[in-house]
Structures are given as structure tokens and as C-alpha cells.
Design a protein around this motif. Structure first.
Motif, PDB file in Angstrom:
ATOM      1  N   VAL A   6      94.023  -5.400  68.758  1.00 45.40           N
ATOM      2  CA  VAL A   6      95.005  -5.706  69.795  1.00 45.40           C
ATOM      3  C   VAL A   6      94.281  -5.751  71.131  1.00 45.40           C
ATOM      4  CG1 VAL A   6      97.097  -4.928  70.967  1.00 45.40           C
ATOM      5  CG2 VAL A   6      96.820  -4.503  68.513  1.00 45.40           C
ATOM      6  N   GLN A   7      94.412  -6.859  71.826  1.00 39.98           N
ATOM      7  CA  GLN A   7      93.879  -6.977  73.177  1.00 39.98           C
ATOM      8  C   GLN A   7      95.053  -7.151  74.113  1.00 39.98           C
ATOM      9  OE1 GLN A   7      91.132 -10.259  73.066  1.00 39.98           O
ATOM     10  NE2 GLN A   7      89.585  -9.070  72.012  1.00 39.98           N
ATOM     11  N   MET A   8      95.089  -6.315  75.146  1.00 33.21           N
ATOM     12  CA  MET A   8      96.207  -6.386  76.080  1.00 33.21           C
ATOM     13  C   MET A   8      95.750  -5.925  77.453  1.00 33.21           C
ATOM     14  SD  MET A   8      98.521  -3.272  74.690  1.00 33.21           S
ATOM     15  CE  MET A   8      97.928  -1.599  74.634  1.00 33.21           C
ATOM     16  N   PHE A   9      96.550  -6.276  78.457  1.00 29.15           N
ATOM     17  CA  PHE A   9      96.228  -5.837  79.803  1.00 29.15           C
ATOM     18  C   PHE A   9      96.277  -4.319  79.872  1.00 29.15           C
ATOM     19  CE2 PHE A   9      98.102 -10.073  81.251  1.00 29.15           C
ATOM     20  CZ  PHE A   9      96.858 -10.656  81.348  1.00 29.15           C
ATOM     21  N   GLU A  10      95.384  -3.750  80.670  1.00 31.72           N
ATOM     22  CA  GLU A  10      95.361  -2.307  80.837  1.00 31.72           C
ATOM     23  C   GLU A  10      96.628  -1.830  81.539  1.00 31.72           C
ATOM     24  OE1 GLU A  10      91.908  -1.463  83.183  1.00 31.72           O
ATOM     25  OE2 GLU A  10      92.594  -2.673  84.856  1.00 31.72           O
ATOM     26  N   ARG A  12      98.984   0.494  79.902  1.00 33.62           N
ATOM     27  CA  ARG A  12      99.982   1.084  78.998  1.00 33.62           C
ATOM     28  C   ARG A  12      99.747   2.585  78.890  1.00 33.62           C
ATOM     29  NH1 ARG A  12      99.759  -4.048  78.354  1.00 33.62           N
ATOM     30  NH2 ARG A  12     101.618  -5.189  77.788  1.00 33.62           N
ATOM     31  N   THR A  13     100.815   3.328  78.736  1.00 32.92           N
ATOM     32  CA  THR A  13     100.729   4.777  78.632  1.00 32.92           C
ATOM     33  C   THR A  13     100.286   5.174  77.225  1.00 32.92           C
ATOM     34  OG1 THR A  13     103.009   5.049  77.885  1.00 32.92           O
ATOM     35  CG2 THR A  13     102.634   5.021  80.283  1.00 32.92           C
ATOM     36  N   PRO A  14      99.789   6.406  77.066  1.00 32.07           N
ATOM     37  CA  PRO A  14      99.470   6.887  75.727  1.00 32.07           C
ATOM     38  C   PRO A  14     100.685   6.845  74.790  1.00 32.07           C
ATOM     39  CG  PRO A  14      98.420   8.303  77.339  1.00 32.07           C
ATOM     40  CD  PRO A  14      99.327   7.364  78.094  1.00 32.07           C
ATOM     41  N   GLU A  15     101.858   7.133  75.305  1.00 31.55           N
ATOM     42  CA  GLU A  15     103.063   7.078  74.461  1.00 31.55           C
ATOM     43  C   GLU A  15     103.325   5.655  73.981  1.00 31.55           C
ATOM     44  OE1 GLU A  15     105.959   8.018  72.052  1.00 31.55           O
ATOM     45  OE2 GLU A  15     104.648   9.477  73.032  1.00 31.55           O
ATOM     46  N   GLN A  16     103.152   4.663  74.832  1.00 43.40           N
ATOM     47  CA  GLN A  16     103.324   3.267  74.428  1.00 43.40           C
ATOM     48  C   GLN A  16     102.300   2.891  73.361  1.00 43.40           C
ATOM     49  OE1 GLN A  16     103.068   1.708  78.474  1.00 43.40           O
ATOM     50  NE2 GLN A  16     105.099   0.799  78.216  1.00 43.40           N
ATOM     51  N   ARG A  17     101.080   3.371  73.499  1.00 43.31           N
ATOM     52  CA  ARG A  17     100.036   3.090  72.512  1.00 43.31           C
ATOM     53  C   ARG A  17     100.357   3.743  71.171  1.00 43.31           C
ATOM     54  NH1 ARG A  17      95.195   1.552  74.846  1.00 43.31           N
ATOM     55  NH2 ARG A  17      95.386   1.260  77.060  1.00 43.31           N
ATOM     56  N   PRO A  36      99.563   4.064  54.825  1.00 47.75           N
ATOM     57  CA  PRO A  36      99.187   4.146  56.243  1.00 47.75           C
ATOM     58  C   PRO A  36      97.726   4.508  56.475  1.00 47.75           C
ATOM     59  CG  PRO A  36     101.300   5.207  55.903  1.00 47.75           C
ATOM     60  CD  PRO A  36     100.760   4.865  54.533  1.00 47.75           C
ATOM     61  N   ASP A  37      97.149   5.326  55.601  1.00 39.39           N
ATOM     62  CA  ASP A  37      95.753   5.703  55.803  1.00 39.39           C
ATOM     63  C   ASP A  37      94.779   4.547  55.584  1.00 39.39           C
ATOM     64  OD1 ASP A  37      96.455   5.916  53.058  1.00 39.39           O
ATOM     65  OD2 ASP A  37      94.689   7.141  52.681  1.00 39.39           O
ATOM     66  N   ALA A  38      95.258   3.435  55.074  1.00 36.05           N
ATOM     67  CA  ALA A  38      94.408   2.260  54.878  1.00 36.05           C
ATOM     68  C   ALA A  38      94.375   1.360  56.116  1.00 36.05           C
ATOM     69  CB  ALA A  38      94.906   1.437  53.686  1.00 36.05           C
ATOM     70  N   VAL A  39      95.276   1.597  57.064  1.00 32.46           N
ATOM     71  CA  VAL A  39      95.415   0.711  58.228  1.00 32.46           C
ATOM     72  C   VAL A  39      94.614   1.268  59.409  1.00 32.46           C
ATOM     73  CG1 VAL A  39      97.037  -0.359  59.842  1.00 32.46           C
ATOM     74  CG2 VAL A  39      97.718   0.040  57.470  1.00 32.46           C
ATOM     75  N   GLN A  40      93.770   0.430  59.972  1.00 34.70           N
ATOM     76  CA  GLN A  40      93.027   0.781  61.176  1.00 34.70           C
ATOM     77  C   GLN A  40      93.430  -0.161  62.295  1.00 34.70           C
ATOM     78  OE1 GLN A  40      88.814   1.007  60.612  1.00 34.70           O
ATOM     79  NE2 GLN A  40      88.985   2.441  58.911  1.00 34.70           N
ATOM     80  N   ILE A  41      93.528   0.390  63.511  1.00 39.69           N
ATOM     81  CA  ILE A  41      93.937  -0.396  64.680  1.00 39.69           C
ATOM     82  C   ILE A  41      92.963  -0.120  65.816  1.00 39.69           C
ATOM     83  CG2 ILE A  41      95.768  -0.820  66.366  1.00 39.69           C
ATOM     84  CD1 ILE A  41      97.716   0.314  64.187  1.00 39.69           C
ATOM     85  N   ILE A  42      92.481  -1.189  66.427  1.00 38.53           N
ATOM     86  CA  ILE A  42      91.637  -1.079  67.617  1.00 38.53           C
ATOM     87  C   ILE A  42      92.420  -1.667  68.782  1.00 38.53           C
ATOM     88  CG2 ILE A  42      89.516  -1.833  68.757  1.00 38.53           C
ATOM     89  CD1 ILE A  42      88.267  -2.023  65.956  1.00 38.53           C
ATOM     90  N   ILE A  43      92.609  -0.876  69.825  1.00 36.70           N
ATOM     91  CA  ILE A  43      93.302  -1.351  71.032  1.00 36.70           C
ATOM     92  C   ILE A  43      92.261  -1.477  72.133  1.00 36.70           C
ATOM     93  CG2 ILE A  43      95.058  -0.850  72.762  1.00 36.70           C
ATOM     94  CD1 ILE A  43      96.503   0.824  70.585  1.00 36.70           C
ATOM     95  N   THR A  44      92.160  -2.681  72.680  1.00 41.16           N
ATOM     96  CA  THR A  44      91.200  -2.947  73.751  1.00 41.16           C
ATOM     97  C   THR A  44      91.962  -3.321  75.012  1.00 41.16           C
ATOM     98  OG1 THR A  44      89.632  -3.795  72.114  1.00 41.16           O
ATOM     99  CG2 THR A  44      89.215  -4.353  74.418  1.00 41.16           C
ATOM    100  N   ASP A  45      91.690  -2.581  76.089  1.00 44.71           N
ATOM    101  CA  ASP A  45      92.286  -2.905  77.390  1.00 44.71           C
ATOM    102  C   ASP A  45      91.449  -3.971  78.077  1.00 44.71           C
ATOM    103  OD1 ASP A  45      94.384  -1.138  77.294  1.00 44.71           O
ATOM    104  OD2 ASP A  45      93.290   0.480  78.261  1.00 44.71           O
ATOM    105  N   ILE A  46      92.125  -4.935  78.647  1.00 48.45           N
ATOM    106  CA  ILE A  46      91.455  -6.011  79.374  1.00 48.45           C
ATOM    107  C   ILE A  46      91.983  -6.021  80.809  1.00 48.45           C
ATOM    108  CG2 ILE A  46      90.984  -8.496  79.451  1.00 48.45           C
ATOM    109  CD1 ILE A  46      90.009  -7.229  76.851  1.00 48.45           C
ATOM    110  N   LYS A  47      91.079  -6.062  81.761  1.00 57.25           N
ATOM    111  CA  LYS A  47      91.495  -6.194  83.156  1.00 57.25           C
ATOM    112  C   LYS A  47      91.992  -7.619  83.388  1.00 57.25           C
ATOM    113  CE  LYS A  47      88.332  -2.777  84.879  1.00 57.25           C
ATOM    114  NZ  LYS A  47      88.223  -2.129  86.152  1.00 57.25           N
ATOM    115  N   LYS A  48      92.982  -7.767  84.248  1.00 60.06           N
ATOM    116  CA  LYS A  48      93.551  -9.097  84.499  1.00 60.06           C
ATOM    117  C   LYS A  48      92.517 -10.074  85.048  1.00 60.06           C
ATOM    118  CE  LYS A  48      98.371  -7.849  84.896  1.00 60.06           C
ATOM    119  NZ  LYS A  48      99.608  -7.952  85.657  1.00 60.06           N
TER     120      LYS A  48
END
Length: 60
Positions: A6-10, A12-17, A36-48
Motif C-alpha cells: 500500500v502506497q499512500m500519502f503520509e 495517517r494515524t496509527p489507528e487508521q493503519r 490471517p498469519d499468511a497475509v503480509q502488508i507493507i505500508i509506505t508513506d509518500i510525501k506529496k
């Protein structure tokens, strides 16, 4: 093992993540029949200023 990137603008709060990770995991498990233990998620913040569309930076 599903890997979701997931790439999104920086800003977001920890709760939203946490909510995003939970929802993506649950949806993936429903769609693919995995646990669920098979699913991995990488969240990357991108500056506008590092993201553009139609030749324009989102920071402009």
C-alpha cells in the motif's frame, strides 16, 4: 503467502493503519481462503512532493 503493498500519502494515524491492516487481511482471507498469519502488508508513506499525476505534483 499474499503480500499486499500500500502506497499512500503520509499523515495517517496509527489507528487508521491498524484498521486498514485488519480490513485488508480479513478481505484477503475471505477472497483467497487463507489464514490471517499468511497475509503480509507493507505500508509506505509518500510525501506529496514525491507523487505526481498528469504531470503535476500533488504538493502543487
Amino acid at each position: 503467502m499474499p503480500m499486499i503493498n500500500v502506497q499512500m500519502f503520509e499523515g495517517r494515524t496509527p489507528e487508521q493503519r491498524r484498521k486498514l491492516a485488519k480490513e485488508l487481511t480479513e478481505g484477503t482471507c475471505r477472497a483467497l481462503g487463507c489464514t490471517p498469519d499468511a497475509v503480509q502488508i507493507i505500508i509506505t508513506d509518500i510525501k506529496k512532493e514525491n507523487w505526481a499525476e498528469a504531470g503535476k505534483l500533488f504538493s502543487d
